[in-house]
Write a protein that holds these residues in place. Structure first.
Motif, PDB file in Angstrom:
ATOM      1  N   ASP A  96       0.711  -1.219   0.002  1.00  0.00           N
ATOM      2  CA  ASP A  96      -0.008   0.012  -0.051  1.00  0.00           C
ATOM      3  C   ASP A  96       0.840   1.372  -0.053  1.00  0.00           C
ATOM      4  N   ALA A 100      -1.013   5.043  -0.208  1.00  0.00           N
ATOM      5  CA  ALA A 100      -0.774   5.849   1.081  1.00  0.00           C
ATOM      6  C   ALA A 100      -0.108   7.132   0.566  1.00  0.00           C
ATOM      7  N   VAL A 103      -3.093   9.265  -0.833  1.00  0.00           N
ATOM      8  CA  VAL A 103      -3.859   9.848   0.038  1.00  0.00           C
ATOM      9  C   VAL A 103      -3.084  11.052   0.960  1.00  0.00           C
ATOM     10  N   ASP A 106      -3.398  14.127  -1.702  1.00  0.00           N
ATOM     11  CA  ASP A 106      -4.574  14.414  -1.793  1.00  0.00           C
ATOM     12  C   ASP A 106      -5.001  15.381  -0.809  1.00  0.00           C
ATOM     13  N   GLN A 107      -4.507  14.870   0.570  1.00  0.00           N
ATOM     14  CA  GLN A 107      -4.812  15.763   1.693  1.00  0.00           C
ATOM     15  C   GLN A 107      -4.023  17.072   1.842  1.00  0.00           C
ATOM     16  N   LEU A 162      -9.538  12.817  -2.752  1.00  0.00           N
ATOM     17  CA  LEU A 162      -9.042  12.109  -1.564  1.00  0.00           C
ATOM     18  C   LEU A 162     -10.099  10.906  -1.168  1.00  0.00           C
ATOM     19  N   ARG A 163     -11.247  11.094  -1.218  1.00  0.00           N
ATOM     20  CA  ARG A 163     -12.039   9.917  -0.957  1.00  0.00           C
ATOM     21  C   ARG A 163     -11.696   8.548  -1.885  1.00  0.00           C
ATOM     22  N   SER A 165      -8.905   8.188  -3.335  1.00  0.00           N
ATOM     23  CA  SER A 165      -7.503   7.460  -2.947  1.00  0.00           C
ATOM     24  C   SER A 165      -7.333   6.825  -1.677  1.00  0.00           C
ATOM     25  N   ARG A 166      -8.431   7.302  -0.653  1.00  0.00           N
ATOM     26  CA  ARG A 166      -8.692   6.397   0.521  1.00  0.00           C
ATOM     27  C   ARG A 166      -9.244   5.264   0.122  1.00  0.00           C
ATOM     28  N   LEU A 169      -6.888   2.578  -1.025  1.00  0.00           N
ATOM     29  CA  LEU A 169      -6.034   2.118  -0.112  1.00  0.00           C
ATOM     30  C   LEU A 169      -6.792   1.072   0.786  1.00  0.00           C
ATOM     31  N   GLY A 170      -8.112   1.228   1.026  1.00  0.00           N
ATOM     32  CA  GLY A 170      -8.799   0.289   1.554  1.00  0.00           C
ATOM     33  C   GLY A 170      -8.789  -0.888   0.554  1.00  0.00           C
TER      34      GLY A 170
END
Length: 387
Positions: A96, A100, A103, A106-107, A162-163, A165-166, A169-170
């Motif tokens: 990951d 990561a 993420v 994007d944050q 961001l959502r 990319s999260r 990641l999940g």
């Protein structure tokens, strides 16, 4: 020497004459010869079950293929073959690092967009105040309002990224969608999976092996006899001395044609409480499609029998263009003569056939075969040796 030679040939002739007399008196051509020449069997009454047979494969009722929506390298495997898993249990993990990092990027973009939104909002308030005092034009106020709205849209756009990319990641953690048993594992640690064009299958999970089904292929000649709810008996090679049972659950209407042979898939529901039946086993299926109680049974060997020397005038079927498919002919001995008898037939179990109408009754003898010594016409006569 001359005396012995004179008596030798008359003695041989006498023995031959005696042997011929015994043969014609007690052999197949003498008294009782017809009964000795043919093997007979009496008609009996009993129960009869007609069945149709086919081969099939045992499969889980629900087999879930677990894949991945993202590409990456397999970092960890948490389950193996035959492992029992629960819903949402972790099966494997992908590397990951890249997800990561995305993420984090994007944050940071979201924070920048939010800061820009705060600045444009403050500019809009000042512009409204200045416009009220007529220090700026209407155009400058509109530009400030447009800048704030653009900043709001930018925050929403970066928030959506961001959502996403999260979520990716999940998705790097592969979880089981159902509870069941892992029946197949297609990846190993260190293997790279690519989800660019289609989702790769990593695991196959059977949801419940206590309930299974048989996918069997029945010929089109038998499919008209099969109905939903009929009882099924089948065997598998792993347990040759054990009979298993099931019920016809579905007859699929989609035919399969291979070399001009049309078959239909019949799905049979099977209970497997002790889980001795495994996916992929070959099942030899028999479906009882008809049953008769206290039927008059005719041996199929009698229906197949055809005498080698049938009387020309008594051969069955003469003068008929086509025999009815539900009729058959057996041979009986009446007053020492071969006599054909035509019967109306019903269902059959492969060994016996139901007689619906005819001139025979229970206990009557029908011919099923000829004795081997008559067929071969050798080995049964008297062997003479010269003196």
């Amino acid at each position: 020497m001359k005396f012995k030679s004179a008596w030798r040939w008359p003695a041989v002739a006498l023995v031959v004459v005696l042997a011929a007399g015994l043969y014609f008196a007690f052999g197949p051509l003498g008294k009782g010869g017809k009964e000795q020449r043919y093997q007979q069997q009496a008609l009996e009454r009993g129960n009869l079950t007609q069945s149709v047979s086919a081969n099939g494969t045992l499969n889980p009722v629900t087999l879930v293929s677990v894949g991945t929506q993202v590409s990456g390298t397999v970092k960890k495997l948490h389950v193996d073959y035959n492992a029992r898993v629960d819903k949402n249990q972790v099966l494997a993990e992908l590397d990951d690092v890249l997800f990561a990092a995305q993420v984090g990027q994007d944050q940071a973009s979201l924070k920048s967009a939010q800061a820009n939104l705060e600045l444009t909002s403050a500019n809009e308030k000042r512009a409204q105040s200045l416009f009220a005092q007529e220090y700026i034009s209407r155009q400058e106020l509109d530009q400030a309002v447009q800048a704030r709205k653009a900043a709001v849209a930018q925050v929403e756009q970066v928030g959506a990224a961001l959502r996403r990319s999260r979520a990716n990641l999940g998705y790097s953690v592969i979880r089981s969608p159902v509870s069941g048993v892992v029946v197949d594992r297609s990846v190993d640690v260190g293997q790279t999976v690519a989800a660019s064009f289609q989702t790769p299958t990593l695991f196959k999970i059977a949801q419940d092996l206590s309930k299974m089904q048989i996918d069997s292929a029945f010929a089109e000649a038998d499919i008209g006899l099969i109905r939903q709810g009929q009882k099924v008996r089948f065997n598998v090679d792993a347990f040759p001395d054990r009979a298993f049972h099931g019920v016809v659950r579905l007859i699929r209407l989609n035919p399969t044609t291979v070399q001009n042979v049309v078959t239909y898939d019949v799905v049979i529901a099977v209970d497997n409480p002790d889980q001795v039946l495994l996916p992929g086993m070959t099942a030899y299926v028999n479906i009882g499609v008809a049953r008769r109680e206290d039927a008059l049974l005719v041996p199929n060997a009698a229906l197949r029998f055809k005498p080698a020397e049938a009387p020309p005038a008594a051969k069955p079927g003469e003068g008929k263009k086509k025999r009815d498919a539900a009729s058959g002919t057996v041979w009986v001995l009446r007053a020492g003569k071969l006599t054909p008898v035509t019967l109306t037939l019903g269902i059959s179990d492969g060994r016996n056939t139901e007689m619906l109408a005819g001139e025979l009754k229970a206990g009557d003898q029908v011919i099923i075969a000829e004795n081997g010594q008559v067929k071969g016409k050798s080995g049964g006569g008297l062997q003479l040796r010269p003196f």
